[in-house]
Write an enzyme that holds these catalytic residues in place. Sequence first.
Site, mmCIF file in Angstrom:
data_model
loop_
_atom_site.group_PDB
_atom_site.id
_atom_site.type_symbol
_atom_site.label_atom_id
_atom_site.label_comp_id
_atom_site.label_asym_id
_atom_site.label_seq_id
_atom_site.Cartn_x
_atom_site.Cartn_y
_atom_site.Cartn_z
ATOM 1 N N ARG A 53 0.870 -1.174 0.000
ATOM 2 C CA ARG A 53 0.000 0.000 0.000
ATOM 3 C C ARG A 53 0.909 1.228 0.000
ATOM 4 O O ARG A 53 2.121 1.111 0.017
ATOM 5 C CB ARG A 53 -1.019 -0.009 1.150
ATOM 6 N N GLY A 54 0.271 2.412 -0.013
ATOM 7 C CA GLY A 54 1.051 3.631 -0.195
ATOM 8 C C GLY A 54 1.115 3.912 -1.692
ATOM 9 O O GLY A 54 1.397 3.011 -2.497
ATOM 10 N N ARG A 90 -7.693 -0.102 -6.397
ATOM 11 C CA ARG A 90 -7.868 0.996 -5.432
ATOM 12 C C ARG A 90 -8.043 2.289 -6.220
ATOM 13 O O ARG A 90 -7.286 2.548 -7.163
ATOM 14 C CB ARG A 90 -6.668 1.089 -4.475
ATOM 15 N N GLN A 203 -1.907 2.492 10.121
ATOM 16 C CA GLN A 203 -0.623 2.494 9.409
ATOM 17 C C GLN A 203 0.452 3.259 10.176
ATOM 18 O O GLN A 203 1.645 3.007 10.005
ATOM 19 C CB GLN A 203 -0.789 3.127 8.010
ATOM 20 N N ASP A 244 -1.681 10.925 -1.687
ATOM 21 C CA ASP A 244 -2.000 9.889 -2.681
ATOM 22 C C ASP A 244 -2.354 10.486 -4.035
ATOM 23 O O ASP A 244 -2.313 9.795 -5.051
ATOM 24 C CB ASP A 244 -3.157 9.029 -2.191
ATOM 25 N N ASN A 254 -4.945 12.683 1.032
ATOM 26 C CA ASN A 254 -4.118 11.740 1.783
ATOM 27 C C ASN A 254 -5.025 10.978 2.753
ATOM 28 O O ASN A 254 -6.235 11.201 2.823
ATOM 29 C CB ASN A 254 -3.003 12.495 2.517
ATOM 30 N N LYS A 255 -4.423 10.110 3.519
ATOM 31 C CA LYS A 255 -5.160 9.248 4.461
ATOM 32 C C LYS A 255 -6.148 10.052 5.309
ATOM 33 O O LYS A 255 -5.820 11.159 5.751
ATOM 34 C CB LYS A 255 -4.146 8.518 5.344
#
Length: 368
Positions: A53-54, A90, A203, A244, A254-255
Amino acid sequence: MNVDGTPYRTIWVGDDGRSVHIIDQTLLPHEFVTRTLSTVAEAAEAIKVMRVRGAPLIGATAAYGVCLALAEDPSDASLAQACETLSATRPTAVNLRWALDEMKTAVSTLAAGNRLDAAYAKAADISDDDVATCAAIGDHGLSLIREAWDATGWSRPVEILTHCNAGWLATVDWGTATAPIYKAHDGGIPIHVWVGETRPRNQGAGLTAWELAHHGVPHTVIVDNAGGHLMQRGRVDLCMTGTDRTTASGDVCNKIGTYLKALAARDNGVPFYVGLPHSTIDWTIRDGVRDIPIEERDGSEVTEISGRTRSGEVTTVQLTPDGSAAANFAFDVTPAHLVTALITERGVCDASVEGLASLYPERAKPAA
Ligand code: MRU
């Protein structure tokens, strides 16, 4: 980076020149296990369930997924099917689309018999480029940490707050947000990192803390909600996160929870920096809130949590009452006006159309 003295990237090709290997991040921090990906279906599964991921690592894995598909069948139909399967894994990180476009450009005009070697060479380029890019982000971000160190009068460690994992595990090596952190630490600037745990998948608590611990970087894990409190008390000198997808105007997706950190940073006069590689910029859009698709994941990631019991067993438990619904938005958008600066491989710039255009003049386009 090193894991117990052995250098690792997050994805690599085996001695046979064909098999693809990854670190299974779903098992960290309690177990370090590597896995082999042998088919495009396995590569897609690894992205979907977040063994990898990332944003940058998702892109590199997709690139190798195309290689695995072409190893089975180098036809146009196989290439198209592989890209469709991988792009459906994703939705938010634009690196996935970027890497698949790069792969298609590299192989689609070649005769089927010449595609496989070209695909592996391109996937290796994408991986090597990510390593060099992240190292350069580290060099540019280091100057910002050095400024913060100077501002303390060299009296105490620089306090850095980060969110999620924008570390080497999220890239091929170095990380984006963590590259300046590793470079500062290695260069002798005393730093301390506040690591937001990053519910629901943790994470921060599971991956960033693991990375920093293995590299010997002083850090403390905090619950996500503690960031504002620490900033209010003057205990954060700067925030450093990844992204992202970054719009051409500097909005960063982002997250989930990044936006709240940026709001708290603005209210408390704390600089909010975002590290990103060129592959994360979506030059086709300018309005991140309107145009970036936000991944919604299974509610079980919210209603349940996994961890290691005192007896050493890794297990999952339920947190919420039976029957309570859960919503699981995986990302949010921080508008450009809350971002102090973007740190790219080409330098540091304003989070704005003009800022990004100054670093990437060849990509900047007039507004649609
Ligand atoms: O859902 P994830 O774990 O793939 O999300 C990762 C992030 O949000 C990172 O901060 C982002 O990819 C930037 S990483 C270099």
